[in-house]
Design a protein around this motif. Sequence first.
Motif, PDB file in Angstrom:
ATOM      1  N   SER A   1      72.512  40.900  94.171  1.00 44.51           N
ATOM      2  CA  SER A   1      73.074  41.912  95.070  1.00 44.51           C
ATOM      3  C   SER A   1      74.328  42.503  94.439  1.00 44.51           C
ATOM      4  O   SER A   1      74.846  41.991  93.447  1.00 44.51           O
ATOM      5  CB  SER A   1      73.413  41.286  96.430  1.00 44.51           C
ATOM      6  OG  SER A   1      74.386  40.269  96.285  1.00 44.51           O
ATOM      7  N   GLY A   2      74.813  43.587  95.033  1.00 52.55           N
ATOM      8  CA  GLY A   2      76.048  44.198  94.556  1.00 52.55           C
ATOM      9  C   GLY A   2      75.881  45.150  93.390  1.00 52.55           C
ATOM     10  O   GLY A   2      76.867  45.563  92.781  1.00 52.55           O
ATOM     11  N   LEU A   3      74.646  45.516  93.059  1.00 54.22           N
ATOM     12  CA  LEU A   3      74.407  46.436  91.942  1.00 54.22           C
ATOM     13  C   LEU A   3      74.277  47.880  92.402  1.00 54.22           C
ATOM     14  O   LEU A   3      74.330  48.796  91.576  1.00 54.22           O
ATOM     15  CB  LEU A   3      73.133  46.025  91.184  1.00 54.22           C
ATOM     16  CG  LEU A   3      73.158  44.645  90.501  1.00 54.22           C
ATOM     17  CD1 LEU A   3      71.824  44.358  89.842  1.00 54.22           C
ATOM     18  CD2 LEU A   3      74.285  44.571  89.482  1.00 54.22           C
ATOM     19  N   ASP A   4      74.109  48.074  93.696  1.00 51.97           N
ATOM     20  CA  ASP A   4      73.931  49.413  94.252  1.00 51.97           C
ATOM     21  C   ASP A   4      75.215  49.821  94.970  1.00 51.97           C
ATOM     22  O   ASP A   4      75.571  49.235  96.001  1.00 51.97           O
ATOM     23  CB  ASP A   4      72.746  49.423  95.218  1.00 51.97           C
ATOM     24  CG  ASP A   4      72.339  50.818  95.638  1.00 51.97           C
ATOM     25  OD1 ASP A   4      73.207  51.720  95.644  1.00 51.97           O
ATOM     26  OD2 ASP A   4      71.152  51.020  95.961  1.00 51.97           O
ATOM     27  N   SER A   5      75.920  50.800  94.431  1.00 50.20           N
ATOM     28  CA  SER A   5      77.200  51.206  95.018  1.00 50.20           C
ATOM     29  C   SER A   5      77.030  51.769  96.425  1.00 50.20           C
ATOM     30  O   SER A   5      77.934  51.666  97.259  1.00 50.20           O
ATOM     31  CB  SER A   5      77.883  52.246  94.124  1.00 50.20           C
ATOM     32  OG  SER A   5      77.050  53.378  93.951  1.00 50.20           O
ATOM     33  N   GLU A   6      75.888  52.379  96.714  1.00 54.42           N
ATOM     34  CA  GLU A   6      75.652  52.945  98.037  1.00 54.42           C
ATOM     35  C   GLU A   6      75.232  51.889  99.051  1.00 54.42           C
ATOM     36  O   GLU A   6      75.434  52.054 100.249  1.00 54.42           O
ATOM     37  CB  GLU A   6      74.588  54.042  97.951  1.00 54.42           C
ATOM     38  CG  GLU A   6      75.022  55.239  97.101  1.00 54.42           C
ATOM     39  CD  GLU A   6      73.976  56.329  97.085  1.00 54.42           C
ATOM     40  OE1 GLU A   6      72.896  56.135  97.712  1.00 54.42           O
ATOM     41  OE2 GLU A   6      74.220  57.368  96.458  1.00 54.42           O
ATOM     42  N   ASP A   7      74.630  50.825  98.565  1.00 52.67           N
ATOM     43  CA  ASP A   7      74.203  49.740  99.445  1.00 52.67           C
ATOM     44  C   ASP A   7      74.470  48.410  98.758  1.00 52.67           C
ATOM     45  O   ASP A   7      73.572  47.817  98.160  1.00 52.67           O
ATOM     46  CB  ASP A   7      72.712  49.881  99.773  1.00 52.67           C
ATOM     47  CG  ASP A   7      72.240  48.830 100.784  1.00 52.67           C
ATOM     48  OD1 ASP A   7      73.093  48.060 101.286  1.00 52.67           O
ATOM     49  OD2 ASP A   7      71.023  48.767 101.049  1.00 52.67           O
ATOM     50  N   PRO A   8      75.716  47.908  98.824  1.00 53.27           N
ATOM     51  CA  PRO A   8      76.081  46.672  98.119  1.00 53.27           C
ATOM     52  C   PRO A   8      75.247  45.458  98.520  1.00 53.27           C
ATOM     53  O   PRO A   8      75.142  44.505  97.747  1.00 53.27           O
ATOM     54  CB  PRO A   8      77.553  46.465  98.502  1.00 53.27           C
ATOM     55  CG  PRO A   8      78.037  47.826  98.895  1.00 53.27           C
ATOM     56  CD  PRO A   8      76.855  48.504  99.529  1.00 53.27           C
TER      57      PRO A   8
ATOM     58  N   GLY B   1      76.665  41.963  89.183  1.00 57.51           N
ATOM     59  CA  GLY B   1      76.408  41.690  90.593  1.00 57.51           C
ATOM     60  C   GLY B   1      76.522  40.216  90.917  1.00 57.51           C
ATOM     61  O   GLY B   1      76.972  39.410  90.104  1.00 57.51           O
TER      62      GLY B   1
END
Length: 328
Positions: free
Chosen positions: A136-143, A160
Amino acid sequence: MRAVALGGGHGLHATLSAVRRVTPDVTAVVTVADDGGSSGRLRRELGLLPPGDLRQAFAAFAAEDGGTLWAEVFQHRFGGDGALAGHAVGNLLLAGLFEVLGDPVAALDEACRLMGVSGRVLPMSPEPLEIVGLVSGLDSEDPAAVRTIRGQVAVASTPGQVQRVSLHTPGRSGRPPQACAEAVDAVLAADVVFLGPGSWFTSVLPHLLVPGLHDALVRTPATKVLVLNLVPQPGETAGFSPERHLDVLFEHAPDLRVDAVIADRDSVPDPANLRRAAERLGGRAHLGAVADPEVAGRHDPDALALCMREALGLGGEHGGGAKGREGQ
């Protein structure tokens, strides 16, 4: 006393250096999922087991047996910018033995004879394996979004937060990873089994994800000792408390019980929390000054050996140079 140490890379090297101060009868069971550097190149080009983590184990044994030249040669990497650049001598030697003998266990046993070391080095699987991580934590829009990433290097270096890992045999979809039969036998026959330290998701937990090896670790009558890292690792375990490492291990292997947890006392902010986490796994926490005061991030082998002896109820009469410790 028959000891088995499971892990990979520098973490396993630290364990082996310490365990050899406790008993000469040591078998290393090593991860075989590396896909980076010299090991990754040899794995891709020749289809062999990645030799790097195996090489580290040999170097540890050689150094403890007085073979400092062999240890240095095995670890030596070629420079320059040619085809050999970046390859470690030990990796090439092991790759050659794998190809000539056609059996990784026979090749590793021959390497032990060649180097004159008294320990045994075994792969956790006779086949190269692939680590798959949920991060997790790789998508700036959806952490909170969870993504799947593949490969030891990718998992170990992710920015992440690793949530979970699994282990697969490339090209054999649906077939669980095969355990090395000799490694299973060693675990079942051991008096003591050590797990860790090392990269938690890519060197320590993978041993629990090979069904045959997992079953052996659960069933063995051996005393099971978990050795924690000195500091959290960027990417893999950034922000982890010592007890969080134990929680993650339980999440991946809820039926595994351990007898002792060894940690550096200066690396544990709340000893009571670690003590409770160890008790949930069936064991007792042992805190000691096991960090090398001269080399950051490295265990002192004498101090770690002394703490191991204490955890095993052997007393502290050996392991000169060790510093004070305390059971928690």
